[in-house]
Design a protein around this motif. Structure first.
Motif, short mmCIF file in Angstrom:
data_model
loop_
_atom_site.label_atom_id
_atom_site.label_comp_id
_atom_site.label_asym_id
_atom_site.label_seq_id
_atom_site.Cartn_x
_atom_site.Cartn_y
_atom_site.Cartn_z
N ALA A 1 0.83 -1.21 0.00
CA ALA A 1 0.00 0.00 0.00
C ALA A 1 0.86 1.25 0.00
N GLY A 2 1.92 1.25 0.80
CA GLY A 2 2.78 2.42 0.87
C GLY A 2 3.47 2.72 -0.45
N LEU A 3 3.93 1.68 -1.14
CA LEU A 3 4.57 1.89 -2.43
C LEU A 3 3.58 2.43 -3.46
N VAL A 4 2.32 2.02 -3.37
CA VAL A 4 1.29 2.58 -4.25
C VAL A 4 1.07 4.05 -3.93
N LEU A 5 1.07 4.42 -2.66
CA LEU A 5 0.91 5.83 -2.30
C LEU A 5 2.01 6.69 -2.94
N HIS A 6 3.22 6.15 -3.04
CA HIS A 6 4.30 6.90 -3.67
C HIS A 6 3.97 7.23 -5.13
N VAL A 7 3.19 6.38 -5.78
CA VAL A 7 2.87 6.57 -7.18
C VAL A 7 1.65 7.45 -7.36
N VAL A 8 0.59 7.21 -6.58
CA VAL A 8 -0.70 7.85 -6.85
C VAL A 8 -0.92 9.14 -6.08
N GLU A 9 -0.07 9.45 -5.11
CA GLU A 9 -0.15 10.73 -4.40
C GLU A 9 1.21 11.44 -4.46
N PRO A 10 1.70 11.74 -5.66
CA PRO A 10 3.06 12.30 -5.77
C PRO A 10 3.21 13.70 -5.21
N HIS A 11 2.09 14.40 -5.02
CA HIS A 11 2.15 15.72 -4.40
C HIS A 11 2.20 15.63 -2.88
N LEU A 12 2.03 14.44 -2.35
CA LEU A 12 1.97 14.24 -0.91
C LEU A 12 3.12 13.37 -0.38
N ASN A 13 3.76 12.62 -1.26
CA ASN A 13 4.89 11.78 -0.85
C ASN A 13 5.53 11.20 -2.10
N GLY A 14 6.63 10.49 -1.92
CA GLY A 14 7.29 9.89 -3.07
C GLY A 14 8.27 8.82 -2.66
N LEU A 15 8.76 8.08 -3.64
CA LEU A 15 9.73 7.02 -3.38
C LEU A 15 11.00 7.58 -2.76
N GLY A 16 11.28 8.86 -3.02
CA GLY A 16 12.44 9.50 -2.43
C GLY A 16 12.15 10.17 -1.10
N GLY A 17 11.05 9.83 -0.46
CA GLY A 17 10.67 10.48 0.79
C GLY A 17 11.12 9.73 2.02
N ASP A 18 10.32 9.83 3.08
CA ASP A 18 10.66 9.23 4.37
C ASP A 18 9.44 8.52 4.94
N VAL A 19 9.67 7.52 5.81
CA VAL A 19 8.59 6.65 6.27
C VAL A 19 8.82 6.20 7.71
N PRO A 20 8.25 6.88 8.71
CA PRO A 20 8.28 6.35 10.06
C PRO A 20 7.21 5.26 10.22
N VAL A 21 7.57 4.18 10.89
CA VAL A 21 6.68 3.03 11.06
C VAL A 21 6.57 2.71 12.54
N ILE A 22 5.34 2.44 13.00
CA ILE A 22 5.16 1.89 14.33
C ILE A 22 4.22 0.71 14.22
N GLY A 23 4.59 -0.41 14.82
CA GLY A 23 3.79 -1.62 14.68
C GLY A 23 3.92 -2.52 15.88
N CYS A 24 3.17 -3.61 15.82
CA CYS A 24 3.20 -4.60 16.90
C CYS A 24 2.82 -5.95 16.31
N THR A 25 3.60 -6.96 16.58
CA THR A 25 3.26 -8.29 16.10
C THR A 25 2.27 -8.95 17.04
#
Length: 633
Positions: free
Chosen positions: A50-74
């Motif tokens: 999903a995140g990689l798709v966001l880089h393509v379809v929302e280029p005015h809001l983010n991109g493959l050359g941007g940054d990505v903080p992640v918080i998760g829990c298994t």
């Protein structure tokens, strides 16, 4: 007797299911993540796709050359993790380097503020540590949308149109991608970024060539980006190209191949605070997430049960606590690898008690960072001068001055994430396009929960099409996060080689009794945590469902130092959706807040997913902007 119980107001149903939930700021990304869940992937696989798709379809809001903080829990671990997907400042990025160029405020555009792009490495790290799928599995949807096309968002089309002159006159590599046939594409037009698609395909091919071993393929793709063809092209372009930026002058960049080759993703423990029997988890102080935790520790000592959602008393109290938390952010936060951030004290009960006593019945017009452990706070000299200028402009009693925009003498273009439009009027209004016609960047967000109980929250951003020129061989722009550093020396966020800029990106995880219960977040720069906090109060304290809590009217203060060029401030500023009601807005003005009434559906783009106590999964997304969707079954 018929049931006359008032029904909660929601614009959409709160989704409930058992297989999985994906919520994001774009429907194509949400559905792409759900497709990975349907194909047997887990929440982390789905988040990467999903995140990689966001880089393509929302280029005015983010991109493959941007940054990505992640918080998760298994599932079953009870211990949230953070991936610091924030790229660092180049080795050449010293205060002296900017001073030698005559730059005392790092611009928000161009190549000069470029830092290491952290997004792709973070996606690969998340996939390797916690995912189950191969690189091509998670890259395939993004490759398809880049090469075959996607309906260009109206907001993206508007952004491109607003920077068309800049592209034509100064950034020809961006013009080649975003002005096909010499003009801006129309809203919903089928849009392709072939160069980006080919870059993604080369990364997938590098993974394929490593053979059937999943982790070997992931490492091969990462190396191709940071030590291979991507790093080589970035170095060549930045080293040899000077472009116009927000200073009004052309500059080359400081980023080099070695900066990318030496960068690695960090996994860290989350910072936490307690609210309503839950543990709220955020990133460390290289992001602004602890500011939300500081607010929670202050509010936990108040009887919120005596207030109502959306009441003047609640809005006032939340805003005043935000002013205190953000003053601490601006005085103390930075990369803890390079500065001593007293985070334990800032989040402690005694410190919160002292800060709580500063909240009065009227709006404060002061910036009041605290003195944790007896240490004296220090704000940038530019900020102190701006405060004095603002007070003088307001006569110390009148309305707060409006935010300024950079006066470069060049066509106005995006400066990064900024305040949303005050002219927005409905759920479909673009928060990234201001009512005054200026173009401003923003961010994306996504949340995923799977049937096993894995949960992840991610806020992709940076690499905006309007903030830095396209690297021509790659099809994407570089992140301009260095604008969040100060050239002034001796501050927690002074420009330092190898340091992470203190960003605004702030995903959230909520745990109950050691089990991940909720993931949420929103775009919005300095407003991200300010929009999340009312949502959390509505859901955890007042008992609203997550869709109802997202839909409720919201607000934020601009009484803080903007994280983005030109780093301005609006003393006592309070932006509020008109749905709060005339009586509430009048009372806030009476208390001294400089209220700007925005459109009824203008602030925030929250999404959330989680697990109910009965084990059912749920998901929700905002109607604001008419592009965010939750999907699941």
């Amino acid at each position: 007797m018929p049931d006359v119980t008032p029904q909660p107001f929601t614009t959409r149903p709160e989704l409930v299911g058992t297989v999985g939930m994906v919520a994001s700021t774009h429907w194509l990304a949400s559905q792409s993540g759900m497709a990975l869940l349907e194909a047997g992937g887990n929440a982390f696989d789905a988040a990467v796709a999903a995140g990689l798709v966001l880089h393509v379809v929302e280029p005015h809001l983010n991109g493959l050359g941007g940054d990505v903080p992640v918080i998760g829990c298994t599932a079953g671990s009870g211990e949230p993790f953070v991936l610091s997907g924030q790229g660092t400042a180049p080795a050449l990025a010293t205060p002296e380097a900017f001073e030698d160029l005559g730059v005392d405020l790092i611009p928000g555009t161009g190549l000069l503020p470029a830092v290491v792009p952290g997004a792709f490495g973070t996606w690969m790290d998340l996939l390797a540590r916690y995912g189950t799928k191969h690189v091509r599995d998670v890259l395939a949807p993004a490759i398809g949308y880049a090469l075959d096309g996607h309906p260009l968002l109206p907001q993206a089309a508007a952004t491109i149109a607003r920077v068309a002159d800049l592209f034509t006159e100064h950034w020809p590599t961006s013009s080649a991608v975003y002005l096909p046939d010499g003009h801006a594409p129309a809203p919903t037009e089928r849009f392709r970024n072939v160069a980006l698609g080919r870059t993604l395909e080369r990364l997938a091919a590098a993974a394929d060539a490593a053979g059937p071993d999943r982790e070997a393929g992931i490492e091969a793709a990462r190396a191709a980006f940071y030590e291979g063809f991507v790093a080589e092209e970035v170095d060549r372009f930045v080293r040899t190209t000077s472009v116009m930026d927000a200073t009004g002058r052309p500059h080359a960049g400081l980023l080099r191949y070695d900066d990318l080759a030496g960068w690695r993703v960090r996994e860290e423990r989350a910072a936490t605070a307690e609210l309503a029997g839950r543990t709220i988890a955020k990133t460390g102080p290289w992001g602004q997430g602890p500011a939300l935790l500081q607010q929670l520790t202050v509010l936990a000592g108040m009887d919120l049960a005596d207030t109502r959602p959306g009441s003047a008393e609640l809005v006032h109290t939340v805003v005043e606590s935000a002013k205190l938390a953000y003053a601490d952010r601006d005085a103390w936060y930075g990369d803890p690898d390079h500065t001593d951030v007293p985070l334990a004290t800032l989040l402690s009960g005694p410190y919160a008690d002292a800060r709580r006593r500063l909240i009065g019945s009227d709006a404060s017009d002061e910036l009041r960072p605290g003195s944790p452990d007896g240490r004296e706070p220090r704000l940038p000299a530019r900020v102190l001068a701006e405060v004095e200028r603002s007070r003088a402009a307001a006569g110390d009693t009148g309305p707060a001055p409006r935010r300024r925009t950079a006066g470069t003498g060049e066509p106005t273009f995006a400066l990064g994430e900024d305040a949303p439009s005050s002219g927005a009027t409905g759920p479909g209004t673009d928060p990234a396009v201001a009512g005054d016609g200026l173009t401003r960047g923003d961010t994306c967000h996504l949340d995923v929960v799977d049937r096993y109980g894995n949960v992840v929250s991610v806020t992709p951003s940076g690499g905006w099409l309007q903030s830095s020129p396209v690297v021509p061989a790659l099809g994407f722009a570089l992140p301009t996060r260095a604008q969040m550093f100060w050239v002034e020396r001796g501050l927690p966020s002074s420009i330092t080689p190898g340091a992470r800029p203190r960003t605004t990106l702030s995903p959230t995880l909520v745990l109950r009794d050691g089990v991940a219960e909720l993931a949420c977040g929103t775009p919005g720069g300095d407003q991200q945590d300010q929009w999340q906090l009312p949502f959390l109060l509505r859901h955890l304290v007042y008992g609203m469902g997550i869709q109802e809590a997202i839909d409720a009217p919201t607000w934020h203060t601009t009484h803080l130092v903007s994280s983005f060029d030109p780093r301005d401030i609006e003393l006592r500023g309070l932006h509020a959706e008109e749905r709060l009601g005339p009586d509430v807005l009048a009372e806030l003005r009476r208390r001294g807040h400089a209220v700007t009434v925005t459109g009824p559906w203008s602030l925030g783009r929250l999404s959330a997913v989680g697990t109910r106590p009965d084990g059912m999964l749920r998901g929700a997304a905002t109607p604001r902007g008419i592009q965010a969707y939750a999907v699941g079954r």
